[in-house]
Design a protein around this motif. Structure first.
Motif, mmCIF file in Angstrom:
data_model
loop_
_atom_site.group_PDB
_atom_site.id
_atom_site.type_symbol
_atom_site.label_atom_id
_atom_site.label_comp_id
_atom_site.label_asym_id
_atom_site.label_seq_id
_atom_site.Cartn_x
_atom_site.Cartn_y
_atom_site.Cartn_z
ATOM 1 N N PHE A 294 -6.881 1.209 16.010
ATOM 2 C CA PHE A 294 -8.192 1.039 15.382
ATOM 3 C C PHE A 294 -8.037 0.438 13.991
ATOM 4 C CE2 PHE A 294 -11.694 2.795 12.772
ATOM 5 C CZ PHE A 294 -12.758 2.234 13.468
ATOM 6 N N LEU A 295 -8.741 -0.634 13.734
ATOM 7 C CA LEU A 295 -8.705 -1.317 12.436
ATOM 8 C C LEU A 295 -7.270 -1.660 12.027
ATOM 9 C CD1 LEU A 295 -11.429 0.504 10.323
ATOM 10 C CD2 LEU A 295 -11.524 -1.794 11.276
ATOM 11 N N GLY A 296 -6.560 -2.297 12.951
ATOM 12 C CA GLY A 296 -5.214 -2.731 12.615
ATOM 13 C C GLY A 296 -4.184 -1.645 12.854
ATOM 14 N N ASP A 297 -3.221 -1.557 11.949
ATOM 15 C CA ASP A 297 -2.107 -0.625 12.101
ATOM 16 C C ASP A 297 -2.458 0.683 11.415
ATOM 17 O OD1 ASP A 297 0.522 0.294 12.611
ATOM 18 O OD2 ASP A 297 1.018 -0.184 10.534
ATOM 19 N N GLY A 298 -2.580 1.766 12.157
ATOM 20 C CA GLY A 298 -2.987 3.018 11.528
ATOM 21 C C GLY A 298 -2.429 4.226 12.224
ATOM 22 N N LYS A 299 -2.687 5.374 11.620
ATOM 23 C CA LYS A 299 -2.226 6.656 12.142
ATOM 24 C C LYS A 299 -3.386 7.633 12.151
ATOM 25 C CE LYS A 299 0.367 9.461 9.630
ATOM 26 N NZ LYS A 299 1.517 10.079 8.947
ATOM 27 N N THR B 79 0.806 -1.228 0.000
ATOM 28 C CA THR B 79 0.000 0.000 0.000
ATOM 29 C C THR B 79 0.833 1.270 0.000
ATOM 30 O OG1 THR B 79 -0.098 0.119 2.426
ATOM 31 C CG2 THR B 79 -1.772 -1.233 1.307
ATOM 32 N N GLY B 80 2.134 1.174 0.334
ATOM 33 C CA GLY B 80 2.966 2.362 0.408
ATOM 34 C C GLY B 80 2.829 3.135 1.694
ATOM 35 N N GLN B 81 2.024 2.631 2.652
ATOM 36 C CA GLN B 81 1.844 3.348 3.911
ATOM 37 C C GLN B 81 3.055 3.171 4.814
ATOM 38 O OE1 GLN B 81 -1.997 1.945 5.466
ATOM 39 N NE2 GLN B 81 -2.775 3.983 5.019
ATOM 40 N N PRO B 82 3.407 4.176 5.632
ATOM 41 C CA PRO B 82 4.517 4.031 6.573
ATOM 42 C C PRO B 82 4.160 3.049 7.683
ATOM 43 C CG PRO B 82 3.373 6.113 6.922
ATOM 44 C CD PRO B 82 2.803 5.526 5.677
ATOM 45 N N LEU B 83 5.150 2.300 8.134
ATOM 46 C CA LEU B 83 4.972 1.348 9.230
ATOM 47 C C LEU B 83 5.550 1.962 10.502
ATOM 48 C CD1 LEU B 83 5.845 -2.012 7.412
ATOM 49 C CD2 LEU B 83 3.599 -0.933 7.768
ATOM 50 N N ILE B 84 4.696 2.174 11.476
ATOM 51 C CA ILE B 84 5.064 2.866 12.713
ATOM 52 C C ILE B 84 5.530 1.846 13.744
ATOM 53 C CG2 ILE B 84 4.240 4.443 14.494
ATOM 54 C CD1 ILE B 84 1.938 5.150 12.502
ATOM 55 N N GLY B 85 6.719 2.055 14.297
ATOM 56 C CA GLY B 85 7.220 1.156 15.329
ATOM 57 C C GLY B 85 7.974 -0.043 14.794
ATOM 58 N N ALA B 86 8.344 -0.034 13.509
ATOM 59 C CA ALA B 86 9.165 -1.120 12.974
ATOM 60 C C ALA B 86 10.557 -1.059 13.599
ATOM 61 C CB ALA B 86 9.258 -1.011 11.457
ATOM 62 N N GLN B 87 11.151 -2.235 13.839
ATOM 63 C CA GLN B 87 12.452 -2.317 14.496
ATOM 64 C C GLN B 87 13.545 -2.590 13.461
ATOM 65 O OE1 GLN B 87 12.180 -5.227 17.621
ATOM 66 N NE2 GLN B 87 10.431 -4.240 18.592
ATOM 67 N N ILE B 88 14.592 -1.763 13.480
ATOM 68 C CA ILE B 88 15.740 -1.921 12.592
ATOM 69 C C ILE B 88 16.950 -2.230 13.461
ATOM 70 C CG2 ILE B 88 17.220 -0.849 10.863
ATOM 71 C CD1 ILE B 88 13.929 0.757 11.471
ATOM 72 N N TYR C 35 8.698 -6.339 11.775
ATOM 73 C CA TYR C 35 7.436 -5.659 12.092
ATOM 74 C C TYR C 35 6.337 -6.719 12.166
ATOM 75 C CZ TYR C 35 3.898 -1.992 12.210
ATOM 76 O OH TYR C 35 2.880 -1.159 12.595
ATOM 77 N N LEU C 36 5.562 -6.679 13.233
ATOM 78 C CA LEU C 36 4.539 -7.682 13.463
ATOM 79 C C LEU C 36 3.523 -7.710 12.326
ATOM 80 C CD1 LEU C 36 3.401 -9.771 15.472
ATOM 81 C CD2 LEU C 36 1.999 -7.919 16.446
ATOM 82 N N GLY C 37 3.283 -8.926 11.784
ATOM 83 C CA GLY C 37 2.332 -9.083 10.692
ATOM 84 C C GLY C 37 2.958 -8.957 9.321
ATOM 85 N N PHE C 38 4.287 -8.709 9.277
ATOM 86 C CA PHE C 38 4.995 -8.558 8.016
ATOM 87 C C PHE C 38 6.201 -9.496 8.000
ATOM 88 C CE2 PHE C 38 2.387 -4.903 8.102
ATOM 89 C CZ PHE C 38 2.263 -4.434 6.800
ATOM 90 N N SER D 48 -5.337 3.805 8.006
ATOM 91 C CA SER D 48 -5.065 2.527 8.646
ATOM 92 C C SER D 48 -4.920 1.435 7.601
ATOM 93 C CB SER D 48 -6.183 2.163 9.631
ATOM 94 O OG SER D 48 -7.422 2.014 8.949
ATOM 95 N N GLY D 49 -4.193 0.396 7.982
ATOM 96 C CA GLY D 49 -4.027 -0.770 7.134
ATOM 97 C C GLY D 49 -4.314 -2.034 7.923
ATOM 98 N N PHE D 50 -5.043 -2.948 7.341
ATOM 99 C CA PHE D 50 -5.429 -4.170 8.045
ATOM 100 C C PHE D 50 -5.722 -5.258 7.017
ATOM 101 C CE2 PHE D 50 -8.998 -1.388 7.362
ATOM 102 C CZ PHE D 50 -10.009 -2.205 6.856
ATOM 103 N N ASP D 51 -5.823 -6.484 7.490
ATOM 104 C CA ASP D 51 -6.144 -7.610 6.624
ATOM 105 C C ASP D 51 -7.642 -7.854 6.619
ATOM 106 O OD1 ASP D 51 -3.518 -8.066 5.975
ATOM 107 O OD2 ASP D 51 -3.180 -9.417 7.660
ATOM 108 N N PHE D 52 -8.201 -8.015 5.443
ATOM 109 C CA PHE D 52 -9.636 -8.264 5.289
ATOM 110 C C PHE D 52 -9.811 -9.328 4.210
ATOM 111 C CE2 PHE D 52 -13.749 -7.200 3.214
ATOM 112 C CZ PHE D 52 -14.582 -7.475 4.302
ATOM 113 N N LEU D 53 -10.400 -10.442 4.592
ATOM 114 C CA LEU D 53 -10.614 -11.566 3.673
ATOM 115 C C LEU D 53 -9.306 -12.008 3.027
ATOM 116 C CD1 LEU D 53 -13.927 -10.458 1.889
ATOM 117 C CD2 LEU D 53 -13.665 -11.999 3.864
#
Length: 934
Positions: free
Chosen positions: A462-467, A41-50, A82-85, A527-532
């Motif tokens: 809310f609704l998964g990982d969002g800002k 999606t190109g969205q930034p991932l907040i809290g990813a660990q490097i 990053y959790l879920g990735f 926000s980004g989340f998994d749906f179906l």
């Protein structure tokens, strides 16, 4: 204006002295920085660990997905989790000394690569997927094009107006107004850091881009396809200006330069006495109406009373011609510094920048307008125009991270620009009267823009990982035109040496002030989340705005010269003593509609849902509902009463759907198709029944304008074959209902008509766009040689087959203008260019110590004025320009830049059939600039 101010020198020395130790210390380490993004999606991932493998070093991404690592020079391997990735290891990350090193990293959701435990990829491969401005172009849901601060630095750009000419399908008119896809300035909008701004121009809808110094710009994009998060008044495109953000390491940058326009070497520049602060872009009060000046000079006032009032702002009509000296050189100055910080034991940072430029030019201009009768004309003038322009900009920003996943940021910008003109006009005319005219005109216009914005971003579950983003902003635009002075004299024959006061000419003084306030606020969830089993995004928000404008003008005229007075030059005739003696009359000529107030209230709610239909195909559907109420009230400045009959109260609720389909055919290829409905909304000045005069014509507003609508379709295929390279081909199609165009009102006799906006019945435009950025070292044994080019081909048509409502300046009802009045029932859209081409050839040495760039720009013929009453349409002719720059880094912290602009010096030319109505050459510009940064 020409003296050196010791206070400025001392202040610069102090700032440099304070900053040197800090900057030298900062230079000991290098920085790796970038963003971690959702690859789908190109969205930034907040809290990813490097994590830096085989060390204890690491970082966590902030609320924008950004990370920063201070690393010694060398090569490293990074592991990103990053959790879920799917986890990713990036190998061979090279850190070079004395510079910032950038690496954006994309992660795939585990739902897409369920069998993968970890992906291993080299840094070179990762940079190939996301790089600079191309990264945003690749990730965005919209169809966008843009340039970064690095590309802006390569070009001889002093403002955003100069920089935007390098972006696909964008061109600049009159040095400041952007046309996107060849459509007129009223179909293009601009935002600063995501917020709309008021315009300091009473005659224009669009924000003038020359008020933004190039040094404060981080990136500049044109958004060409509509999405629900954008304002609904969207047509040609939106220019998104992003100012420089908080730095990741301390820095200080200082630059200064000198330039010269070749026109100044052969022509004396017309001039007049100004104020003491003109060099800063401010009138010091020299030209202003005095405080407490009465709202009206009664027609019954005695000559003595009028002379006493005139004596309070006597004015100076003396003219001079100045040969070139050091004061006419183009001067520029820039200073910026910033650093990360720790405030309240939290990560923070700040940035402050100041820029200043001054330029001078002179040009000779041909001005001609034919008559319908063969062999006759309305005027045939030769004009010499002396111009001084000043730009002053200050930008400041600060940010604080209250938590690792939140950020509070503040940005403020102030710009001050001024244009100071002295115009000498001479030549024969044949309108209501005939003769050989001599006109002088002095005009000083200053424009100010202040904008401040507070933004809070924080992660939400809310609704998964969002800002969640909250913002509030305030902007103030000011325009002051104090004491525009004009005198008109006439000689009975061409070869006469004696000129007389022209009673039928425009001998006037004009004052106007504009104040525009804009307050906005909103909240947005991304926000980004998994749906179906598919990666899904939700963008939703609400915005509100409140805008007010106060505009007022005063007009005064010199009339009724005595026989003796007619022989006296303006500089000696337009005096209080001659008014007292009866040699000339001074009249208050302010019109009943010379003041207006505007109020605009708006609110919008929107939502966009993006879902993967397959692993490679995504569909984003959005809806924006926008309520807007615009009110314009006209006032009589002399009587104080308002005109209820011409009151504008335009309220609408508009549903604005949008649909985008994205196909990621391969890692390097993508296709986008977008469709939307947007609107055309008239602005305050277009609705106000106010008349603005210059020495050639007057312009009017039209209180009977209404909203129009646009149906948009965009498509683009893009290929990103390697780092920094792109090949894209796209097309667009737009259908307009009730577009807002400009027409010259038909007039009786042998006079030029008055331009005015109106709602045309319908129109359409379509075109093709191509962009290529290519490393020529693939084919030529010369590393560092690259080519960038883009082109747009477009066609448009306005069908003029129905009566339209216009305002002739008198009365309280609209006048129907029959289609037979228009000279051409079918024509292009106002301002539409059939082609736009930008190209640059750039060379960079392996050490990046030397950079050379050759830039080419071409704009095709475009409609400048719509013809009526059997006068043909006027077209601005095609024009080609060539610029060149050479950047040489002398030491690691000192660089020299030499630039040459407009090398072709082709004329600006406007034609009505076979007749040239206006023609001038802007001259070639040469400049040298030194910069010091560490």
């Amino acid at each position: 204006m020409k003296r050196i101010h010791p206070q400025a020198v001392a202040l610069t020395a102090i700032v440099l002295g304070l900053a040197l130790p800090a900057a030298s210390k900062a230079q000991e380490s290098s920085v790796l920085q970038g963003r971690v993004l959702d690859a789908t999606t190109g969205q930034p991932l907040i809290g990813a660990q490097i994590a830096v493998l085989e060390s204890d070093l690491g970082a966590v991404t902030d609320v924008d997905g950004r990370y920063r690592l201070g690393l010694p020079v060398g090569s490293y391997d990074l592991r990103v989790v990053y959790l879920g990735f799917t986890n990713k290891t990036v190998t061979d990350v090279s850190i070079e000394a004395g510079r910032s090193n950038f690496l954006d990293i994309s992660l795939q959701p585990e739902a897409i690569e369920a069998d993968a435990i970890e992906v291993v990829i080299s840094a070179a491969e990762e940079r190939g997927s996301v790089l600079g401005a191309l990264a945003h172009q690749r990730r965005a849901t919209n169809v966008v094009n843009g340039i970064s601060a690095e590309e802006i630095a390569r070009a001889p750009a002093s403002s955003a107006a100069d920089a935007i000419t390098r972006v696909q399908s964008a061109s600049i008119v009159d040095g400041r107004y952007v046309y996107v896809r060849g459509l007129g300035e009223r179909y293009s909008t601009a935002q600063l850091d995501g917020s709309s701004l008021p315009t300091p121009e009473p005659e224009k809808r669009v924000l003038p881009l020359d008020i933004f110094p190039a040094g404060m710009i981080e990136s500049l994009f044109t958004v060409k396809s509509y999405t629900a998060d954008l304002p609904g008044d969207f047509a040609g495109g939106l220019v998104d200006i992003r100012t420089k953000d908080i730095p990741h390491q301390p820095f200080l940058s200082f630059s200064t330069g000198l330039g010269y326009n070749t026109n100044l070497s052969g022509l004396d520049r017309p001039s007049y006495a100004g104020g003491g602060l003109d060099w800063l872009g401010f009138d010091d009060g020299t030209r202003n109406l005095p405080a407490g000046f009465p709202d009206d000079i009664p027609a019954t006032a005695s000559r003595e009373e009028v002379a006493n009032l005139h004596g309070r702002f006597e004015g100076d009509f003396r003219t001079t011609s100045e040969s070139f000296d050091f004061g006419d050189t183009n001067k520029s100055f820039g200073l910026s510094f910033g650093a990360p910080a720790q405030w309240f034991s939290r990560d923070a940072g700040y940035l402050l920048g100041v820029s200043y430029s001054h330029s001078a030019n002179v040009r000779e201009q041909e001005e001609f307008y034919p008559a319908l009768e063969e062999g006759r004309f309305q005027y045939d003038y030769d004009t010499r125009l002396g111009i001084r322009e000043v730009s002053l900009g200050v930008t400041g920003s600060a940010a604080l991270d209250p938590t690792p996943t939140s950020r509070l940021s503040w940005k403020t910008i102030f710009t001050q620009t001024a244009e100071d003109e002295a115009r000498f006009v001479s030549g024969p005319f044949d309108q209501s009267t005939t003769g050989f005219g001599r006109i002088t005109r002095f005009q000083f216009v200053e424009r100010s823009l202040f904008s401040t914005k507070l933004l809070l971003d924080h992660k939400t579950g809310f609704l998964g990982d969002g800002k969640l983003s909250w913002d509030g902003s305030y902007a103030l635009a000011l325009r002051n035109e104090p004491d525009t002075r004009q005198s008109a004299y006439v000689a009975p024959t061409f070869d006469s040496d004696e000129f007389f006061f022209n009673e039928a000419g425009n001998n006037s003084r004009f004052f106007s002030e504009l104040t525009d306030h804009l307050m906005q606020g909103g909240v947005e969830l991304a926000s980004g989340f998994d749906f179906l089993g598919r990666r899904t995004t939700l963008d939703a928000g609400a915005r509100g705005g409140y805008r007010t404008r106060d505009f007022g003008a005063r007009r005064f005229s010199y009339e009724g010269a005595s026989p003796e007075g007619r022989r006296i030059p303006a500089a000696r005739l337009f005096t209080s003593e001659n008014i007292r003696l009866g040699n000339i009359q001074f009249l208050d000529d302010t019109q009943p509609n010379d003041e207006y107030d505007g109020t605009e209230r708006s609110a919008a709610g929107y939502a966009s849902l993006g879902i993967g239909l397959t692993d490679d195909v995504r569909l984003t559907a959005g809806m924006r509902v926008e309520w807007n109420e615009t009110e314009v009230l006209s006032f009589n400045p002399r009587a104080g009463d308002r005109s209820e009959t011409l009151r504008v109260d335009l309220g609408t609720v508009e549903p604005l759907p949008t649909l985008t389909l994205q196909w990621q055919a391969t890692d390097e290829q993508s296709v986008r198709i977008a469709a939307s409905r947007t609107i055309v909304r008239p602005q305050f000045r277009e609705l106000a029944p106010f008349r603005y005069d210059n020495y050639l014509e007057s312009t009017l507003g039209n209180p009977f304008l209404g909203n129009g609508e646009i149906y948009n379709v965009d498509a683009r295929w893009a290929l990103f074959p390697s780092p920094g390279e792109v090949l894209s081909i796209g097309g667009f199609y737009k259908v307009f209902n009730d577009p807002i165009e400009i027409v010259r009102l038909p007039t009786g006799g042998n006079n030029v008509g008055t331009p005015e906006p109106y709602n045309a019945p319908r129109a359409e435009t379509y075109g093709v766009e191509v962009e290529v950025r290519h490393d020529l070292a693939r084919w030529i044994p010369l590393a560092g040689l690259g080519l960038s080019a883009n082109a747009a081909l477009a066609e448009s048509e306005v069908v003029q087959d129905e009566p339209v409502e216009v305002f002739f300046g008198g009365g309280s009802t609209a006048t129907l203008l029959n289609p037979e009045v228009f000279s051409n029932p079918s024509r292009p859209l106002f301002g539409q260019s059939p082609y736009l081409v930008n190209a640059s050839l750039h060379y960079t040495t392996g050490s990046a110590a030397t950079q050379a760039t050759l830039l080419y720009n071409a704009v095709g013929e475009r409609l400048a004025e719509v013809g009526t009453n059997n006068f043909d349409d006027i077209y601005e002719q095609a024009r080609h320009t060539l610029d060149a720059t050479l950047d040489q880094r002398l030491w690691s912290w000192v660089a020299l830049k030499v630039s040459a602009s407009n090398l072709t010096d082709e004329p600006f030319e406007f034609r009505l059939g076979d007749d040239v109505t206006r023609r001038y050459r802007p001259g070639r510009s040469l400049a040298i600039k030194a910069s010091y940064s560490f």
